[in-house]
Design a protein around this motif. Structure first.
Motif, PDB file in Angstrom:
ATOM      1  N   LEU A  37       6.075   9.002   1.453  1.00  0.00           N
ATOM      2  CA  LEU A  37       7.496   9.909   1.772  1.00  0.00           C
ATOM      3  C   LEU A  37       8.589   9.081   2.459  1.00  0.00           C
ATOM      4  N   ALA A  38       8.092   8.102   3.254  1.00  0.00           N
ATOM      5  CA  ALA A  38       8.950   7.480   4.325  1.00  0.00           C
ATOM      6  C   ALA A  38       9.650   6.758   3.575  1.00  0.00           C
ATOM      7  N   ARG A  39       8.893   5.998   2.223  1.00  0.00           N
ATOM      8  CA  ARG A  39       9.643   4.881   1.541  1.00  0.00           C
ATOM      9  C   ARG A  39      10.572   5.659   0.622  1.00  0.00           C
ATOM     10  N   ARG A  40      10.199   6.980   0.224  1.00  0.00           N
ATOM     11  CA  ARG A  40      11.144   7.463  -0.857  1.00  0.00           C
ATOM     12  C   ARG A  40      12.548   8.053  -0.163  1.00  0.00           C
ATOM     13  N   ARG A  41      12.312   8.461   1.358  1.00  0.00           N
ATOM     14  CA  ARG A  41      13.515   8.717   1.935  1.00  0.00           C
ATOM     15  C   ARG A  41      14.561   7.172   2.428  1.00  0.00           C
ATOM     16  N   ALA A  42      13.552   6.033   2.602  1.00  0.00           N
ATOM     17  CA  ALA A  42      14.265   4.769   2.764  1.00  0.00           C
ATOM     18  C   ALA A  42      15.163   4.539   1.570  1.00  0.00           C
ATOM     19  N   LEU A  43      14.435   4.595   0.282  1.00  0.00           N
ATOM     20  CA  LEU A  43      15.080   4.352  -0.804  1.00  0.00           C
ATOM     21  C   LEU A  43      16.269   5.210  -1.105  1.00  0.00           C
ATOM     22  N   LEU A  44      16.137   6.331  -0.883  1.00  0.00           N
ATOM     23  CA  LEU A  44      17.307   7.073  -1.085  1.00  0.00           C
ATOM     24  C   LEU A  44      18.409   6.624  -0.372  1.00  0.00           C
ATOM     25  N   ALA A  45      18.300   6.632   0.870  1.00  0.00           N
ATOM     26  CA  ALA A  45      19.184   6.125   1.857  1.00  0.00           C
ATOM     27  C   ALA A  45      19.671   4.913   1.332  1.00  0.00           C
ATOM     28  N   HIS A  46      18.682   3.701   0.779  1.00  0.00           N
ATOM     29  CA  HIS A  46      19.288   2.308   0.631  1.00  0.00           C
ATOM     30  C   HIS A  46      20.621   2.791  -0.581  1.00  0.00           C
ATOM     31  N   ALA A  47      20.163   3.522  -1.374  1.00  0.00           N
ATOM     32  CA  ALA A  47      20.851   3.746  -2.547  1.00  0.00           C
ATOM     33  C   ALA A  47      22.434   4.279  -2.212  1.00  0.00           C
ATOM     34  N   ALA A  48      22.310   5.124  -1.390  1.00  0.00           N
ATOM     35  CA  ALA A  48      23.501   5.657  -0.821  1.00  0.00           C
ATOM     36  C   ALA A  48      24.483   4.735  -0.032  1.00  0.00           C
ATOM     37  N   ARG A  49      23.718   4.079   0.649  1.00  0.00           N
ATOM     38  CA  ARG A  49      24.392   2.989   1.417  1.00  0.00           C
ATOM     39  C   ARG A  49      25.106   1.862   0.595  1.00  0.00           C
ATOM     40  N   TYR A  50      24.392   1.578  -0.406  1.00  0.00           N
ATOM     41  CA  TYR A  50      24.894   0.194  -1.209  1.00  0.00           C
ATOM     42  C   TYR A  50      25.324   0.786  -2.555  1.00  0.00           C
ATOM     43  N   ALA A 102       0.698  -1.172  -0.065  1.00  0.00           N
ATOM     44  CA  ALA A 102      -0.102   0.046  -0.027  1.00  0.00           C
ATOM     45  C   ALA A 102       0.779   1.405  -0.028  1.00  0.00           C
ATOM     46  N   GLU A 103       2.022   1.224   0.377  1.00  0.00           N
ATOM     47  CA  GLU A 103       2.960   2.461   0.393  1.00  0.00           C
ATOM     48  C   GLU A 103       4.159   2.291  -0.787  1.00  0.00           C
ATOM     49  N   GLY A 104       3.734   1.423  -1.623  1.00  0.00           N
ATOM     50  CA  GLY A 104       4.569   1.459  -3.046  1.00  0.00           C
ATOM     51  C   GLY A 104       5.873   0.270  -2.690  1.00  0.00           C
ATOM     52  N   LEU A 105       6.700   0.401  -3.439  1.00  0.00           N
ATOM     53  CA  LEU A 105       7.974  -0.280  -3.515  1.00  0.00           C
ATOM     54  C   LEU A 105       8.377  -0.683  -2.086  1.00  0.00           C
ATOM     55  N   VAL A 106       8.507  -2.124  -1.624  1.00  0.00           N
ATOM     56  CA  VAL A 106       8.951  -2.560  -0.418  1.00  0.00           C
ATOM     57  C   VAL A 106      10.527  -2.282  -0.417  1.00  0.00           C
ATOM     58  N   VAL A 107      10.974  -1.119   0.103  1.00  0.00           N
ATOM     59  CA  VAL A 107      12.535  -0.888   0.040  1.00  0.00           C
ATOM     60  C   VAL A 107      13.352  -1.784   0.729  1.00  0.00           C
ATOM     61  N   SER A 108      12.933  -2.449   1.763  1.00  0.00           N
ATOM     62  CA  SER A 108      13.586  -3.389   2.592  1.00  0.00           C
ATOM     63  C   SER A 108      13.807  -4.832   1.869  1.00  0.00           C
ATOM     64  N   GLN A 109      13.218  -4.995   0.602  1.00  0.00           N
ATOM     65  CA  GLN A 109      13.463  -6.139  -0.063  1.00  0.00           C
ATOM     66  C   GLN A 109      14.267  -6.056  -1.348  1.00  0.00           C
ATOM     67  N   ILE A 110      14.861  -4.736  -1.356  1.00  0.00           N
ATOM     68  CA  ILE A 110      15.749  -4.633  -2.410  1.00  0.00           C
ATOM     69  C   ILE A 110      17.082  -5.209  -2.245  1.00  0.00           C
ATOM     70  N   PRO A 111      17.697  -5.834  -3.205  1.00  0.00           N
ATOM     71  CA  PRO A 111      18.780  -6.782  -3.030  1.00  0.00           C
ATOM     72  C   PRO A 111      19.681  -5.556  -2.609  1.00  0.00           C
ATOM     73  N   ARG A 112      20.756  -5.867  -1.748  1.00  0.00           N
ATOM     74  CA  ARG A 112      21.815  -4.975  -1.391  1.00  0.00           C
ATOM     75  C   ARG A 112      22.730  -4.898  -2.730  1.00  0.00           C
ATOM     76  N   ASN A 113      22.886  -5.919  -3.401  1.00  0.00           N
ATOM     77  CA  ASN A 113      23.878  -5.833  -4.820  1.00  0.00           C
ATOM     78  C   ASN A 113      23.186  -5.114  -5.907  1.00  0.00           C
ATOM     79  N   ALA A 114      22.025  -4.693  -5.931  1.00  0.00           N
ATOM     80  CA  ALA A 114      21.413  -3.972  -6.755  1.00  0.00           C
ATOM     81  C   ALA A 114      22.213  -2.857  -7.482  1.00  0.00           C
TER      82      ALA A 114
END
Length: 476
Positions: free
Chosen positions: A264-277, A233-245
């Motif tokens: 908005l929370a998922r957008r920020r989480a996605l950008l944080a994931h992209a920066a981390r990996y 319901a909030e869009g892409l489940v960021v926690s399930q994106i592979p770390r090696n993507a």
């Protein structure tokens, strides 16, 4: 008419010319009704006497392949085209490279529109201001200029890029100047350029599931390992994106095909994931101009502070697919590589179309058109949702775009692919959710079955009758 004649043949020149003409006429190279060169002109082109050509013409007239018309010339007859043989021969020995599995999909313009048209991704062409567009296009074509005979730059016309930068900033909050914009022939080419520049064979690309099949297949075509990631319901489940993507492809403003925005929370989480990996994010903003909510969420690109988001926009939905105009907004670190990829694969786009669209934007005509179309699409969406309210379906909440997704309720006796096939036979066109699902290996739960209904091509008066037909197909 270009006639290839081997005058080194041992047969006489007249016979050689006759046989060349006979072959051209009986194989369809010269169609019925086409005017042949005069005997004088052909003789001069071939470097032979006029008598040789005239004699060959006379033989073909006598055999019914040519006819002479006083004062007009010599023409191929219909009887010549009737003798064109059916083409037979080898289908060819060449084959695609090993592992090629792709075939072209049917396009929406390949067949007549159905009576009740709920196909996805088609705007209403009747809303487009054709008269104004023709005037702008004619003015750009006449303008010419010193560079009219030259090849354009791969980035696109400078004033088009400047107009797009202003438009994207005003409508979506995109942070871009003219130099950040690269013109493309639609969103699909933008995705292709990004894949060429960023992906190595074997790289992992995370995509939404369900999601846009053409993006999924394009990344696989470039050798990527495409990994579906579920949406909720909030869009892409960021926690399930592979770390090696290496790359994450998402439609955050209006998830395709379900319709919810990325929170908005998922957008920020996605950008944080992209920066981390160390991943890139492609934001496909394909139809969010048509909003039914007053305050849209900011684009991912506007929230990005590291230059990891490539923003992709298109005018295929807001205007017409036939214009073949889109764009991407690239971070400076990718700009030169993307420009080189565009130049090597496609050169540049239609400059006069870009010029006309720049004026269309700067004169406020695009904003006016979007407001008008949004009102029409909002009305159709309300009618559609009201008509669906009596059916065993559960519409997915959505505040933008040109389509509505609806889950099938428990107890519906047939699956969505069968419903779509049966509806098509009754001149009702819609799509199945299963057509957009890739299937996630990490998600043991099956996808919910459902339907996707477009409202762009639907005639307003045909919506309720079309849904009535659909309702009968869903009855137990």
């Amino acid at each position: 008419m270009d006639l290839a004649v081997d005058l080194t043949s041992r047969t006489g020149r007249t016979d050689t010319i006759y046989r060349a003409l006979h072959t051209a006429l009986t194989t369809g190279r010269v169609p019925a009704g086409e005017r042949l060169p005069s005997t004088r002109d052909l003789a001069q082109d071939l470097g032979v006497s006029r008598a040789s050509v005239a004699t060959a013409y006379e033989r073909l007239v006598a055999e019914g392949f040519l006819e002479t018309r006083t004062g007009a010339g010599t023409f191929a007859t219909a009887s010549a085209s009737d003798r064109v043989p059916a083409r037979r021969g080898s289908p060819g020995v060449l084959r695609p490279r090993a592992g090629w599995r792709w075939t072209p999909r049917p396009a929406s313009g390949d067949a007549p529109a159905p009576a009740h048209d709920f196909r996805v991704g088609i705007p209403d062409a009747s809303l487009f201001p054709f008269d104004t567009w023709r005037r702008l296009l004619a003015a750009e074509s006449r303008a010419g200029g010193p560079a009219a005979g030259s090849y354009g730059g791969p980035a696109g016309l400078p004033r088009f890029r400047a107009a797009v930068a202003r438009y994207a900033a005003g409508s979506r909050g995109v942070r871009a100047g003219a130099d950040d914009v690269i013109a493309t022939t639609g969103a699909q080419q933008a995705l292709d350029l990004v894949a060429r520049v960023l992906l190595e064979p074997g790289d992992v690309v995370a995509v939404e599931d369900p999601g846009y099949p053409e993006a999924r297949e394009l990344f696989a075509l470039h050798g990527a390992r495409v990994v579906p990631v579920p949406v909720d319901a909030e869009g892409l489940v960021v926690s399930q994106i592979p770390r090696n993507a290496r790359l994450v492809y998402t439609t955050p403003s209006h998830q395709f095909p379900l319709g919810m925005p990325l929170s908005l929370a998922r957008r920020r989480a996605l950008l944080a994931h992209a920066a981390r990996y160390d991943a890139a994010v492609v934001e496909d903003d394909y139809d969010s101009e048509f909003r039914r909510a007053r305050r849209p969420l900011e684009s991912l690109q506007a929230l990005d502070r590291d230059g990891r988001v490539v923003y992709v926009g298109t005018f295929s939905k807001s205007l017409l697919p036939g214009l073949r105009v889109g764009y991407l907004v690239a971070p400076p670190s990718l700009r030169d590589a993307l420009l080189a990829a565009r130049q090597l694969t496609d050169g540049h786009g239609a400059v006069h179309v870009q010029g006309a669209l720049a004026r269309f934007i700067d004169d406020g005509l695009l904003a006016r058109h979007v407001r008008k179309a949004s009102a029409v699409y909002a009305e159709r969406t309300e009618i559609l949702l009201d008509a669906l309210s009596g059916l065993p379906v559960e519409p997915v909440p959505s505040a933008a775009g040109l389509h509505v997704a609806a889950y099938l309720a428990d107890g519906v006796p047939v699956g969505s692919p069968a419903v779509v096939a049966r509806a098509r036979r009754r001149s009702v066109a819609l799509e199945s959710l299963t057509a957009f699902a890739a299937g996630s290996r990490d998600d043991p739960q099956p996808h919910r079955d459902g339907l996707v209904l477009g409202i762009g091509a639907a005639v307003t008066s045909s919506i309720r009758p079309g849904i009535q037909v659909l309702g009968r197909l869903l009855e137990p």
